[in-house]
Design an enzyme around this catalytic site. Structure first.
Site, PDB file in Angstrom:
ATOM      1  N   ASP A 240       7.297  -3.319  -1.134  1.00  0.00           N
ATOM      2  CA  ASP A 240       6.125  -3.666  -0.322  1.00  0.00           C
ATOM      3  C   ASP A 240       6.140  -5.128   0.080  1.00  0.00           C
ATOM      4  O   ASP A 240       5.365  -5.544   0.937  1.00  0.00           O
ATOM      5  CB  ASP A 240       4.842  -3.353  -1.112  1.00  0.00           C
ATOM      6  CG  ASP A 240       3.581  -3.562  -0.293  1.00  0.00           C
ATOM      7  OD1 ASP A 240       3.524  -3.054   0.851  1.00  0.00           O
ATOM      8  OD2 ASP A 240       2.657  -4.243  -0.779  1.00  0.00           O
TER       9      ASP A 240
ATOM     10  N   ARG B  95       6.007 -10.017  -5.581  1.00  0.00           N
ATOM     11  CA  ARG B  95       6.434 -11.053  -4.660  1.00  0.00           C
ATOM     12  C   ARG B  95       7.900 -10.809  -4.311  1.00  0.00           C
ATOM     13  O   ARG B  95       8.721 -10.542  -5.182  1.00  0.00           O
ATOM     14  CB  ARG B  95       6.278 -12.450  -5.293  1.00  0.00           C
ATOM     15  CG  ARG B  95       4.829 -12.909  -5.436  1.00  0.00           C
ATOM     16  CD  ARG B  95       4.224 -13.251  -4.084  1.00  0.00           C
ATOM     17  NE  ARG B  95       2.869 -13.767  -4.189  1.00  0.00           N
ATOM     18  CZ  ARG B  95       1.774 -13.026  -4.118  1.00  0.00           C
ATOM     19  NH1 ARG B  95       1.873 -11.714  -3.946  1.00  0.00           N
ATOM     20  NH2 ARG B  95       0.588 -13.589  -4.196  1.00  0.00           N
TER      21      ARG B  95
ATOM     22  N   GLU C 154       8.544 -12.580   5.345  1.00  0.00           N
ATOM     23  CA  GLU C 154       7.634 -11.570   5.874  1.00  0.00           C
ATOM     24  C   GLU C 154       7.103 -11.978   7.248  1.00  0.00           C
ATOM     25  O   GLU C 154       6.565 -13.077   7.392  1.00  0.00           O
ATOM     26  CB  GLU C 154       6.474 -11.334   4.899  1.00  0.00           C
ATOM     27  CG  GLU C 154       6.940 -10.722   3.577  1.00  0.00           C
ATOM     28  CD  GLU C 154       5.786 -10.352   2.651  1.00  0.00           C
ATOM     29  OE1 GLU C 154       4.615 -10.652   2.987  1.00  0.00           O
ATOM     30  OE2 GLU C 154       6.050  -9.759   1.591  1.00  0.00           O
TER      31      GLU C 154
ATOM     32  N   HIS D  13       3.653  -4.951   3.137  1.00  0.00           N
ATOM     33  CA  HIS D  13       2.737  -5.693   2.264  1.00  0.00           C
ATOM     34  C   HIS D  13       1.330  -5.080   2.282  1.00  0.00           C
ATOM     35  O   HIS D  13       0.340  -5.719   2.636  1.00  0.00           O
ATOM     36  CB  HIS D  13       2.670  -7.170   2.676  1.00  0.00           C
ATOM     37  CG  HIS D  13       2.295  -8.078   1.538  1.00  0.00           C
ATOM     38  ND1 HIS D  13       2.783  -9.351   1.396  1.00  0.00           N
ATOM     39  CD2 HIS D  13       1.477  -7.885   0.464  1.00  0.00           C
ATOM     40  CE1 HIS D  13       2.285  -9.910   0.310  1.00  0.00           C
ATOM     41  NE2 HIS D  13       1.487  -9.035  -0.271  1.00  0.00           N
TER      42      HIS D  13
END
Length: 596
Positions: free
Chosen positions: A308, A284, A313, A332
């Site tokens: 990632d 996260r 986001e 992600h």
């Protein structure tokens, strides 16, 4: 699906109808129900759906074909993607279940617009940040997720980023596509013999560890719940958080985003790391202070990072972190393999269908199923149970895996007159939730405890006296662990906390072998000290200077002028400076601050 052991006394009625245990509501009149049968089951407060009437499931984001196929065998499936909030609210009143991924916000407005018809929300994935759990529970809607299907995909992506970062794959690819040939610029580092710290030794962390061992790395891990035997079986050493970040050449993050892990990697923790450490995050984004990471990259404390996930986001186009030359980034993609997507689709489809059929979902994240009468009587003890669990687990020192817990109930009632399932579940909730993204309730408590290698034993002490009050006291003991506060260890060697309800308010009444009496409201500071005059005033003055309100204060001692435990209830969180000043008082031998 087998019934939860916590609910073995609940039985379905012996007929061919489908029974909903989720909200005890009568469904929409569009369902055709035989009148006699309808009256019978209304008297039992069950919602009845005739077999010939199919429920409607709205799939609001793309789901794998295997999952859709399962859904269509049982329900009418409406696949409508990219709905606005207004469009979703319009549709939802005609639906019995809703399946989303991370892009659809299931807010209170959605539950209110459903007018009581929505019974299940399925989140195709792990995180449920986009679902308003409180609103779901208030509206009698069960929320389920799919926590296991993307484990391998996430682990593989973590390893892919690890190797790509170590060998500058992304940067070299961009360079050669720009017409350059910069062999000397992109000299990498080897993984063999390097120390990898896996922060979070759950499903994904364990799989990353296995793969890293295969690459010849020395793997250490930090996770307060990881059983030592499971770590040893993989060849991994469990260590404290401090030891992990100090020792690592590479750090791979697999911890959930909770209040205790938010920005856990910050200026202070980066300063403790080896110069040139390399960081991977497929967990996260919020567990890293991104501005602090940019500073650590700029000065070379962190040589490289492979990310990632991000706090926001997608991240802003001008993000200094994403644009940093020593950062490898992906959008992600942890769960983005064809196999994982199909696995998630099947897992969430099975969970949603099971819930619609009245089965108990092990992946349920809300709505404990307890009768209103039992819950009303046990309400203050439920609060006490969770807070005792939270206290006990915070007393465990880092690196000590919690595996053996004993719960002791002291009561004048016989076993048949005291239903402790909800108390056990809330103790598990208190033990697990502070360092996990899992939401624990009566439905999934034992499942989550088992998944984490947590073995619980319950014992009852039958007291003489009036059985009017359900319980006299609850004791929680954690065995075979070290403690952050040595005085919490009893004479028999385990962490021990005990509490009772007084005037409807939960109180802590015992820590280790010391008797105390402090209300479990706000948070608590525990001090072991030399029993001498003026100690209460000294500590109270330090807290008062910072405007920290003391709600309760209690001192338990073995004998006058010997050792004593002071338990202080505070309404606000003291600063580190104030806590340090308390620790510097000459008579204070140890202390700990515990959040409730």
């Amino acid at each position: 699906m087998a019934a939860s052991p916590l609910l073995t006394n609940l039985k379905l009625p012996p007929d061919s109808t489908v029974v909903s245990w989720l909200g005890h509501r009568v469904l929409s009149s569009t369902f055709h129900v035989n009148c006699c049968r309808h009256r019978l089951h209304q008297s039992r407060r069950f919602s009845v759906l005739a077999m010939e009437a199919k429920p409607t499931i709205l799939v609001a984001e793309k789901l794998g074909d295997a999952g859709l196929k399962l859904l269509k065998q049982f329900a009418n499936v409406d696949c409508s993607y990219n709905l606005s909030l207004e469009e979703l609210c319009t549709k939802i009143s005609l639906c019995d279940a809703l399946i989303v991924r991370s892009g659809t916000k299931v807010s209170r407005d959605v539950f209110e617009a459903s007018a009581g018809r929505l019974r299940v929300v399925g989140r195709a994935g792990v995180g449920i940040d986009n679902v308003d759990l409180a609103a779901a529970t208030e509206h009698g809607c069960l929320v389920v997720n799919a926590p296991t299907a993307n484990t391998v995909a996430a682990a593989e992506h973590g390893i892919a980023l690890l190797m790509a970062m170590a060998r500058n794959i992304a940067q070299a690819d961009a360079s050669i596509k720009a017409g350059k040939w910069e062999r000397s610029k992109y000299v990498g580092v080897s993984l063999v013999g390097k120390t990898l710290a896996v922060m979070g030794f759950g499903k994904v962390g364990s799989e990353v560890s296995r793969r890293a061992k295969g690459l010849g790395m020395h793997v250490i891990a930090h996770d307060p719940y990881a059983p030592a035997d499971r770590a040893r079986a993989i060849g991994v050493q469990l260590v404290s958080f401090e030891e992990a970040i100090v020792s690592a050449d590479f750090i791979s993050l697999h911890m959930p985003l909770t209040a205790s892990t938010a920005k856990i990697l910050n200026d202070e923790t980066f300063a403790k790391m080896k110069k040139g450490v390399r960081l991977v995050n497929v967990a996260r984004g919020g567990v890293i202070d991104e501005e602090a990471l940019v500073r650590a990259l700029d000065v070379g404390i962190v040589a490289q990072a492979a990310l990632d996930v991000f706090t926001e986001e997608p991240p802003p186009r001008d993000s200094k972190l994403v644009q940093h030359e020593n950062v490898t980034a992906s959008p992600h993609l942890g769960a983005s393999t064809m196999e994982a997507q199909e696995g998630v689709a099947i897992e969430i489809a099975e969970a949603v269908l099971g819930a619609l059929k009245g089965e108990l979902a092990a992946t349920a994240v809300n709505a404990p199923m307890v009768s209103a009468q039992v819950l009303s009587e046990l309400k203050p003890y439920v609060t006490l149970s969770e807070k005792l669990g939270r206290l006990a687990v915070q007393l465990v020192a880092g690196g000590s895996g919690v595996t053996n817990v004993k719960i002791t109930y002291a009561s004048a009632r016989g076993p048949d007159d005291l239903d402790t399932r909800v108390l056990r579940a809330t103790i598990i909730k208190g033990l697990i939730e502070p360092i996990s993204s899992v939401f624990v309730n009566l439905v999934n408590a034992d499942f989550n405890a088992k998944q984490r290698g947590l073995r619980l034993v319950e014992e009852r002490i039958i007291l003489d006296g009036s059985p009017e009050s359900p319980l006299d006291s609850i004791q929680v003991q954690i065995f075979n662990v070290e403690s952050r506060f040595a005085s919490a260890i009893s004479d028999f060697g385990e962490i021990n906390v005990e509490g009772r309800v007084k005037y409807g308010i939960p109180h802590l009444t015992k820590v280790g072998s010391f008797g105390v009496d402090v209300s479990l409201e706000g948070s608590i500071i525990l001090c072991r000290q030399v029993d001498q005059p003026g100690m209460i005033g000294k500590v109270g003055s330090i807290l008062g200077e910072e405007n920290v309100n003391v709600s309760f204060m209690s001192v338990g001692r073995m004998a006058p002028r010997k050792q004593a435990i002071m338990a202080i209830g505070v309404d606000e969180e003291p600063s580190r400076k104030s806590l340090r000043r308390i620790g510097e008082i000459s008579a204070v031998e140890e202390f700990v601050y515990l959040k409730l």
